[in-house]
Design an enzyme around this catalytic site. Structure first.
Site, mmCIF file in Angstrom:
data_model
loop_
_atom_site.group_PDB
_atom_site.id
_atom_site.type_symbol
_atom_site.label_atom_id
_atom_site.label_comp_id
_atom_site.label_asym_id
_atom_site.label_seq_id
_atom_site.Cartn_x
_atom_site.Cartn_y
_atom_site.Cartn_z
ATOM 1 N N TYR A 1 0.823 -1.105 0.073
ATOM 2 C CA TYR A 1 -0.075 -0.095 -0.026
ATOM 3 C C TYR A 1 0.861 1.213 -0.064
ATOM 4 C CZ TYR A 1 -3.701 -3.024 1.433
ATOM 5 O OH TYR A 1 -4.590 -4.102 1.401
ATOM 6 N N HIS B 1 -4.814 6.019 -1.380
ATOM 7 C CA HIS B 1 -5.216 6.057 0.041
ATOM 8 C C HIS B 1 -4.040 6.290 1.148
ATOM 9 C CE1 HIS B 1 -9.183 5.612 1.201
ATOM 10 N NE2 HIS B 1 -9.150 4.562 1.626
ATOM 11 N N ASN C 1 -10.328 1.458 7.791
ATOM 12 C CA ASN C 1 -11.664 1.355 8.068
ATOM 13 C C ASN C 1 -11.571 1.332 9.777
ATOM 14 O OD1 ASN C 1 -12.129 1.153 5.485
ATOM 15 N ND2 ASN C 1 -13.220 -0.418 5.592
ATOM 16 N N ASN D 1 -13.890 6.334 4.574
ATOM 17 C CA ASN D 1 -13.991 5.400 5.760
ATOM 18 C C ASN D 1 -13.338 5.651 6.808
ATOM 19 O OD1 ASN D 1 -15.975 3.681 4.403
ATOM 20 N ND2 ASN D 1 -14.559 2.359 3.551
#
Length: 199
Positions: A18, A23, A70, A116
């Site tokens: 990631y 994000h 989240n 989120n």
């Protein structure tokens, strides 16, 4: 040392896969700030990494939750147990699909806007009255709703890296201004500057 800390939470997902994704812009910004402060990341007493520094006599704490996006709020609760701070001194840095790539927007409070990570913070903190820096990741064509997750979890195109790096530096400048002057002056300076950059 100040009795109360200033907390800056960069939102993102942990793990190599990631690292360079849209994000994870929040992680990228707090990492840039830590480089400027010369501070080192270390594990917290919970699911987060943190680093601290003294800026103008104030203790600042930079945070990267390791809970995945989240559940970011649960990590922030753990941080606040160790480093007490008023809610208005918890600054959150987050990506925003509604803003054009390269743009930042700063607000003293607000809704989750469909993000989120912000939704988790509002739930766990039982408040939406924390300041936030939103960093734009939208490009010319917004992805269809069904493809949003794939889009935000994909890396920036190589030919947009200069814009991304400029946005990260600009957001890091805003974080440092927040340390010195608080949210009102930071909004006055950087929301205007963001408009100039995008025009």
């Amino acid at each position: 040392m100040a009795d109360e800390s200033i907390i800056v939470v960069g939102l993102g997902n942990p793990g190599f896969e990631y690292e360079d994704t849209r994000h994870n812009v929040g992680f990228m910004v707090v990492e840039e700030v830590s480089v400027r402060l010369g501070s080192m990341w270390k594990p917290g007493k919970g699911e987060y990494l943190f680093t601290t520094a003294i800026v103008d006599g104030k203790q600042v704490v930079l945070v990267k939750p390791l809970t995945y996006m989240n559940n970011s709020g649960s990590a922030v609760v753990e941080v606040l147990e160790r480093f007490p701070a008023r809610i208005e001194n918890v600054l959150v840095v987050v990506d925003d699909l509604a803003l054009e790539l390269g743009t930042i927007r700063i607000r003293a409070k607000g809704s989750d806007g469909g993000h989120n990570g912000l939704r988790s913070l509002i739930y766990y903190l039982n408040s939406n009255e924390f300041p936030r820096i939103r960093c734009g990741i939208q490009q010319k064509e917004k992805p269809p709703k069904r493809d949003v997750a794939d889009f935000v979890l994909s890396p920036f195109e190589s030919d947009r890296r200069d814009e991304v790096e400029m946005m990260i530096r600009n957001a890091a400048d805003a974080v440092e201004e927040f340390f010195r002057s608080g949210i009102e002056r930071t909004m006055n300076l950087y929301n205007t500057r963001s408009r100039d950059i995008s025009e």
